[in-house]
Design a protein around this motif. Structure first.
Motif: not given
Length: 290
Positions: A281-285
């Motif tokens: 999710p951090m990479l998606h953000r």
């Protein structure tokens, strides 16, 4: 909506991990053989050394589908009959597939379904309490790691080697990693804080082309990162363990030793679960996909 998905996923993870561990342990305690071949034609070879009762595929399918149904029916507005039908159909298809492949008897499958139904009914009153444990204490992550590792390391000893212990460690470790990831997200406020009440969503958003493309993009990005993390952590943990126990590198038999198999599997798949729930999710953000 993200908060609701977060809570539903966390609940499914904990329930599925519990169900699968009990099912796997039950196999090596009961030691009921799989169907004889012949007359049965077994289409799977990898797990043929495992015992048969109960069917953990049936347990997993029942746990996942009905936990999803129960945890969403009061949060999303959809025809309950449709949700129930989908849960029953999914579980039934998985159960029938185990009979078709010759890996289980009808009794194995029914046993798995009934055990899961009992566990869901037993734990359902405590689901809210279980959800709240994620933020109950800063020491929660220690319990999430120590208890599952202890359970895996003290897995019942089998008369001969089978992949059951390795599979159990993989499942439980991934569940521990996911739970740890949810705790990190909550503790460091990486996701929206859950609210005590959940208003019913009037309608589930329709699937559009943009949503489909975005979902596939996020999926591919996540899979690539997870595969890289899995390979890196697995190789590193094996190198450390082989060096510690003075074992020849690439010795496949050594991987089956308790002191090597459980730690490397546990570390690898805990990392996978943590990566899937926190770093993906951090990479998606970071990529602007959220």
């Amino acid at each position: 909506m993200k908060t609701r998905v977060w809570i539903t996923s966390a609940l499914q993870n904990k329930t599925s991990s519990l169900v699968m561990y009990i099912g796997q342990v039950a196999k090596d305690i009961l030691k009921w053989p799989r169907p004889s071949s012949p007359p049965v034609v077994k289409l799977e070879k990898r797990v043929v050394a495992e015992y048969g009762m109960p069917s953990t595929h049936a347990m997993a399918a029942t746990a996942i589908s009905f936990t999803l149904l129960i945890s969403t029916m009061d949060r999303y507005q959809y025809p309950f009959a449709l949700g129930l039908t989908m849960a029953v159909v999914f579980s039934t298809l998985v159960c029938l597939s185990r009979l078709y492949t010759g890996m289980h008897t009808v009794l194995d499958v029914l046993g798995g379904v009934l055990i899961t139904a009992f566990l869901i009914a037993l734990t359902y009153p405590a689901w809210t309490l279980i959800d709240s444990l994620d933020s109950a204490s800063p020491l929660f992550p220690v319990c999430v790691i120590v208890v599952p590792f202890f359970l895996c390391y003290n897995y019942p000893v089998s008369d001969y080697y089978s992949p059951t212990r390795a599979d159990t460690t993989t499942i439980v470790a991934a569940g521990a990693g996911v739970t740890l990831g949810f705790w990190i997200n909550h503790f460091f406020q990486l996701v929206a804080q859950p609210t005590p009440t959940f208003p019913v969503i009037r309608s589930i958003p329709a699937l559009t082309t943009d949503m489909l493309v975005l979902g596939l993009t996020k999926f591919m990005v996540g899979i690539v990162l997870i595969v890289l993390v899995r390979q890196l952590v697995q190789n590193l943990s094996l190198q450390v363990l082989f060096s510690w126990f003075k074992v020849v590198t690439r010795n496949k038999e050594a991987r089956r030793r308790l002191e090597i198999e459980v730690p490397y599997k546990f570390v690898t798949y805990t990392s996978v679960g943590l990566c899937a729930t926190t770093f993906v999710p951090m990479l998606h953000r970071f990529l602007g996909l959220l």
